[in-house]
Design a protein around this motif. Structure first.
Motif, PDB file in Angstrom:
ATOM      1  N   ILE A   1      11.582   5.325  -5.818  1.00 52.77           N
ATOM      2  CA  ILE A   1      11.284   6.026  -7.069  1.00 52.77           C
ATOM      3  C   ILE A   1      11.435   7.516  -6.785  1.00 52.77           C
ATOM      4  CG2 ILE A   1       9.558   6.534  -8.828  1.00 52.77           C
ATOM      5  CD1 ILE A   1       8.328   3.839  -8.396  1.00 52.77           C
ATOM      6  N   ASP A   2      12.313   8.172  -7.493  1.00 52.90           N
ATOM      7  CA  ASP A   2      12.608   9.577  -7.238  1.00 52.90           C
ATOM      8  C   ASP A   2      11.349  10.433  -7.286  1.00 52.90           C
ATOM      9  OD1 ASP A   2      15.274   9.010  -6.980  1.00 52.90           O
ATOM     10  OD2 ASP A   2      15.820   9.641  -9.019  1.00 52.90           O
ATOM     11  N   GLY A   3      11.158  11.220  -6.227  1.00 50.85           N
ATOM     12  CA  GLY A   3      10.062  12.174  -6.188  1.00 50.85           C
ATOM     13  C   GLY A   3       8.736  11.605  -5.742  1.00 50.85           C
ATOM     14  N   ALA A   4       8.697  10.312  -5.431  1.00 53.38           N
ATOM     15  CA  ALA A   4       7.438   9.678  -5.069  1.00 53.38           C
ATOM     16  C   ALA A   4       7.625   8.775  -3.853  1.00 53.38           C
ATOM     17  CB  ALA A   4       6.900   8.851  -6.237  1.00 53.38           C
ATOM     18  N   THR A   5       6.532   8.529  -3.172  1.00 50.61           N
ATOM     19  CA  THR A   5       6.496   7.508  -2.131  1.00 50.61           C
ATOM     20  C   THR A   5       5.861   6.276  -2.751  1.00 50.61           C
ATOM     21  OG1 THR A   5       6.179   9.219  -0.447  1.00 50.61           O
ATOM     22  CG2 THR A   5       5.716   6.934   0.192  1.00 50.61           C
ATOM     23  N   ALA A   6       6.621   5.190  -2.854  1.00 50.22           N
ATOM     24  CA  ALA A   6       6.187   4.069  -3.693  1.00 50.22           C
ATOM     25  C   ALA A   6       6.231   2.738  -2.956  1.00 50.22           C
ATOM     26  CB  ALA A   6       7.064   3.993  -4.941  1.00 50.22           C
ATOM     27  N   PHE A   7       5.238   1.887  -3.285  1.00 48.87           N
ATOM     28  CA  PHE A   7       5.175   0.541  -2.743  1.00 48.87           C
ATOM     29  C   PHE A   7       4.821  -0.436  -3.857  1.00 48.87           C
ATOM     30  CE2 PHE A   7       4.533   3.078   1.033  1.00 48.87           C
ATOM     31  CZ  PHE A   7       5.169   2.362   2.043  1.00 48.87           C
ATOM     32  N   ALA A   8       5.496  -1.595  -3.835  1.00 45.69           N
ATOM     33  CA  ALA A   8       5.147  -2.702  -4.713  1.00 45.69           C
ATOM     34  C   ALA A   8       4.278  -3.664  -3.925  1.00 45.69           C
ATOM     35  CB  ALA A   8       6.408  -3.416  -5.199  1.00 45.69           C
ATOM     36  N   VAL A   9       3.136  -4.027  -4.489  1.00 50.07           N
ATOM     37  CA  VAL A   9       2.129  -4.801  -3.770  1.00 50.07           C
ATOM     38  C   VAL A   9       1.908  -6.131  -4.478  1.00 50.07           C
ATOM     39  CG1 VAL A   9      -0.286  -4.829  -3.026  1.00 50.07           C
ATOM     40  CG2 VAL A   9       1.043  -2.714  -2.891  1.00 50.07           C
ATOM     41  N   SER A  10       1.681  -7.183  -3.712  1.00 48.88           N
ATOM     42  CA  SER A  10       1.532  -8.521  -4.288  1.00 48.88           C
ATOM     43  C   SER A  10       0.159  -8.759  -4.904  1.00 48.88           C
ATOM     44  CB  SER A  10       1.798  -9.585  -3.216  1.00 48.88           C
ATOM     45  OG  SER A  10       0.859  -9.474  -2.157  1.00 48.88           O
ATOM     46  N   GLY A  11      -0.737  -7.790  -4.819  1.00 53.28           N
ATOM     47  CA  GLY A  11      -2.096  -7.974  -5.316  1.00 53.28           C
ATOM     48  C   GLY A  11      -2.324  -7.482  -6.726  1.00 53.28           C
ATOM     49  N   THR A  12      -3.588  -7.354  -7.072  1.00 54.49           N
ATOM     50  CA  THR A  12      -4.030  -6.926  -8.399  1.00 54.49           C
ATOM     51  C   THR A  12      -4.053  -5.405  -8.493  1.00 54.49           C
ATOM     52  OG1 THR A  12      -6.364  -6.799  -7.757  1.00 54.49           O
ATOM     53  CG2 THR A  12      -5.531  -8.960  -8.474  1.00 54.49           C
ATOM     54  N   PRO A  13      -4.264  -4.857  -9.697  1.00 54.96           N
ATOM     55  CA  PRO A  13      -4.405  -3.396  -9.810  1.00 54.96           C
ATOM     56  C   PRO A  13      -5.529  -2.839  -8.940  1.00 54.96           C
ATOM     57  CG  PRO A  13      -4.011  -4.346 -11.958  1.00 54.96           C
ATOM     58  CD  PRO A  13      -4.187  -5.494 -11.027  1.00 54.96           C
ATOM     59  N   ALA A  14      -6.666  -3.542  -8.894  1.00 49.06           N
ATOM     60  CA  ALA A  14      -7.766  -3.084  -8.040  1.00 49.06           C
ATOM     61  C   ALA A  14      -7.358  -3.109  -6.566  1.00 49.06           C
ATOM     62  CB  ALA A  14      -9.006  -3.937  -8.269  1.00 49.06           C
ATOM     63  N   ASP A  15      -6.610  -4.147  -6.168  1.00 48.42           N
ATOM     64  CA  ASP A  15      -6.085  -4.190  -4.801  1.00 48.42           C
ATOM     65  C   ASP A  15      -5.204  -2.983  -4.522  1.00 48.42           C
ATOM     66  OD1 ASP A  15      -7.217  -6.676  -4.134  1.00 48.42           O
ATOM     67  OD2 ASP A  15      -5.484  -7.793  -4.868  1.00 48.42           O
ATOM     68  N   CYS A  16      -4.337  -2.665  -5.467  1.00 43.41           N
ATOM     69  CA  CYS A  16      -3.378  -1.574  -5.280  1.00 43.41           C
ATOM     70  C   CYS A  16      -4.093  -0.248  -5.090  1.00 43.41           C
ATOM     71  CB  CYS A  16      -2.428  -1.506  -6.470  1.00 43.41           C
ATOM     72  SG  CYS A  16      -1.297  -2.909  -6.589  1.00 43.41           S
ATOM     73  N   THR A  17      -5.094   0.014  -5.919  1.00 41.36           N
ATOM     74  CA  THR A  17      -5.844   1.257  -5.756  1.00 41.36           C
ATOM     75  C   THR A  17      -6.567   1.271  -4.422  1.00 41.36           C
ATOM     76  OG1 THR A  17      -6.142   1.578  -8.124  1.00 41.36           O
ATOM     77  CG2 THR A  17      -7.718   2.652  -6.684  1.00 41.36           C
ATOM     78  N   SER A  18      -7.239   0.172  -4.111  1.00 40.55           N
ATOM     79  CA  SER A  18      -7.997   0.104  -2.864  1.00 40.55           C
ATOM     80  C   SER A  18      -7.098   0.323  -1.651  1.00 40.55           C
ATOM     81  CB  SER A  18      -8.695  -1.260  -2.762  1.00 40.55           C
ATOM     82  OG  SER A  18      -9.426  -1.376  -1.569  1.00 40.55           O
ATOM     83  N   LEU A  19      -5.950  -0.347  -1.635  1.00 40.43           N
ATOM     84  CA  LEU A  19      -5.006  -0.176  -0.539  1.00 40.43           C
ATOM     85  C   LEU A  19      -4.445   1.240  -0.520  1.00 40.43           C
ATOM     86  CD1 LEU A  19      -3.341  -1.403   1.784  1.00 40.43           C
ATOM     87  CD2 LEU A  19      -1.665  -2.151   0.065  1.00 40.43           C
ATOM     88  N   GLY A  20      -4.134   1.762  -1.711  1.00 42.71           N
ATOM     89  CA  GLY A  20      -3.515   3.080  -1.797  1.00 42.71           C
ATOM     90  C   GLY A  20      -4.387   4.219  -1.312  1.00 42.71           C
ATOM     91  N   ILE A  21      -5.697   4.064  -1.431  1.00 38.53           N
ATOM     92  CA  ILE A  21      -6.609   5.144  -1.018  1.00 38.53           C
ATOM     93  C   ILE A  21      -7.266   4.862   0.332  1.00 38.53           C
ATOM     94  CG2 ILE A  21      -7.090   5.755  -3.409  1.00 38.53           C
ATOM     95  CD1 ILE A  21      -9.770   4.339  -3.180  1.00 38.53           C
ATOM     96  N   SER A  22      -6.835   3.796   0.988  1.00 41.62           N
ATOM     97  CA  SER A  22      -7.489   3.356   2.222  1.00 41.62           C
ATOM     98  C   SER A  22      -7.005   4.082   3.471  1.00 41.62           C
ATOM     99  CB  SER A  22      -7.254   1.857   2.416  1.00 41.62           C
ATOM    100  OG  SER A  22      -5.880   1.612   2.688  1.00 41.62           O
ATOM    101  N   GLN A  23      -5.880   4.786   3.377  1.00 41.55           N
ATOM    102  CA  GLN A  23      -5.155   5.398   4.491  1.00 41.55           C
ATOM    103  C   GLN A  23      -4.475   4.350   5.381  1.00 41.55           C
ATOM    104  OE1 GLN A  23      -8.345   8.335   5.885  1.00 41.55           O
ATOM    105  NE2 GLN A  23      -6.521   9.646   5.882  1.00 41.55           N
ATOM    106  N   ALA A  24      -4.516   3.084   4.974  1.00 40.65           N
ATOM    107  CA  ALA A  24      -3.758   2.062   5.691  1.00 40.65           C
ATOM    108  C   ALA A  24      -2.294   2.092   5.281  1.00 40.65           C
ATOM    109  CB  ALA A  24      -4.343   0.682   5.428  1.00 40.65           C
ATOM    110  N   LEU A  25      -2.029   2.527   4.051  1.00 40.66           N
ATOM    111  CA  LEU A  25      -0.666   2.568   3.525  1.00 40.66           C
ATOM    112  C   LEU A  25      -0.121   3.991   3.487  1.00 40.66           C
ATOM    113  CD1 LEU A  25       1.535   0.711   2.278  1.00 40.66           C
ATOM    114  CD2 LEU A  25       0.585   1.272   0.035  1.00 40.66           C
ATOM    115  N   PHE A  26      -0.908   4.913   2.953  1.00 43.81           N
ATOM    116  CA  PHE A  26      -0.535   6.326   2.889  1.00 43.81           C
ATOM    117  C   PHE A  26      -1.433   7.123   3.837  1.00 43.81           C
ATOM    118  CE2 PHE A  26       0.230   4.727  -1.508  1.00 43.81           C
ATOM    119  CZ  PHE A  26       1.614   4.866  -1.534  1.00 43.81           C
ATOM    120  N   PRO A  27      -0.892   8.120   4.516  1.00 42.15           N
ATOM    121  CA  PRO A  27      -1.727   8.899   5.435  1.00 42.15           C
ATOM    122  C   PRO A  27      -2.713   9.823   4.727  1.00 42.15           C
ATOM    123  CG  PRO A  27       0.495   9.814   5.347  1.00 42.15           C
ATOM    124  CD  PRO A  27       0.525   8.529   4.570  1.00 42.15           C
TER     125      PRO A  27
END
Length: 304
Positions: free
Chosen positions: A66-92
């Motif tokens: 996705i232009d201008g962004a660092t993006a991942f598609a995740v197999s989980g729910t929206p809550a999973d996506c937020t939790s993973l996204g702010i966990s520092q496991a996916l993004f530093p």
């Protein structure tokens, strides 16, 4: 935040990472050239999953361009996506703000409880991060894909203002925001601070003979690619022990009070502060305050 610091925004949704609402939102945020943009969104539609999370199994994350962004598609729910996204496991870097949307359809009243879009923002709130859920009141025959761009642009001032408050450490931490944009977003009447109403679609169930009836596959049923298995699935749906039912709308309960849905229909961009707690009305609390002490003196069912 330090001077010269570039704020980070995490974008998620429940319509899926390819949804036009999310893509329009990301484009609008990226176009400001003021933010570091992360995207962590479901790899498929996850509408109306509420605040469900994946607990027993791992989720997969696939890098998406996705232009201008660092993006991942995740197999989980929206809550999973937020939790993973702010966990520092996916993004530093942990985002300064989480924005969930733009959803196809409004999220007002009791529908907030069902909404995966709202859950994406609520999950950030659970973790102490500022967050916003955004929905557009899409109406078939009136709305078009360009309305998502107008909706995203209309929300940019709110996003910027939130991050300014975050930088000044003056943003309230006991709520998150739910934003709904009217169908005629090009001619909206401005922002309106509202409260959550009690409006809801009244749903019923209709028995169907096929999981493809109505032109759409039922979300809880899966048709196999193999034609023989498909035929078996459809024929077995006629057996008494294998009944199929589909939800259908049978009306709506609409608020008359000054609430989110009322002002949305009037053409305002509604801004509704939400929290995780759902306290009952005061009259309910008063009733049970008198009722509960009397329960101890009543015989149990086993004694009857």
């Amino acid at each position: 935040m330090e001077r010269g610091y570039v704020p980070t925004i995490l974008v998620t949704n429940d319509d899926g990472i390819d949804a036009p609402g999310l893509r329009a939102l990301v484009r609008a945020i990226v176009s400001t050239d003021r933010y570091n943009v992360q995207v962590c969104a479901p790899d498929s539609e996850k509408s109306a999953v509420s605040h469900g999370i994946t607990w027993r199994h791992p989720v997969s994350a696939k890098r998406i361009d996705i232009d201008g962004a660092t993006a991942f598609a995740v197999s989980g729910t929206p809550a999973d996506c937020t939790s993973l996204g702010i966990s520092q496991a996916l993004f530093p870097i942990i985002a300064d703000l989480v924005v969930s949307g733009i959803n196809m359809g409004s999220n007002c009243g009791y529908h907030i409880v069902y909404s995966g879009t709202v859950a994406g923002a609520r999950e950030a709130f659970f973790n102490g991060l500022p967050s916003v859920s955004i929905s557009y009141d899409w109406v078939g025959g009136k709305s078009n894909i360009n309305d998502y761009t107008l909706a995203a642009e209309a929300c940019l001032p709110i996003i910027s203002a939130i991050l300014a408050e975050v930088r000044n450490q003056t943003y309230p931490q006991r709520c998150f925001l739910n934003i709904d944009l009217p169908t005629d977003v090009a001619n909206h009447k401005g922002y309106k601070l509202t409260k959550q109403g009690k409006g809801i679609f009244m749903m019923g169930w209709k028995q169907v003979t096929s999981n493809m009836e109505g032109g759409k596959m039922l979300s809880t049923m899966t048709m196999e690619a193999n034609s023989e298995e498909s035929a078996e699935t459809e024929s077995s749906s006629l057996l008494p022990e294998h009944l199929l039912f589909k939800r259908e709308v049978r009306g709506a309960l609409i608020d008359d009070d000054d609430t989110d849905h009322k002002f949305l229909l009037e053409g305002y961009i509604t801004v509704t502060p939400l929290a995780a707690l759902s306290p009952a009305d005061k009259d309910c609390h008063a009733f049970f305050q008198d009722w509960l002490p009397s329960v101890a003196g009543r015989p149990s069912l086993s004694a009857l």
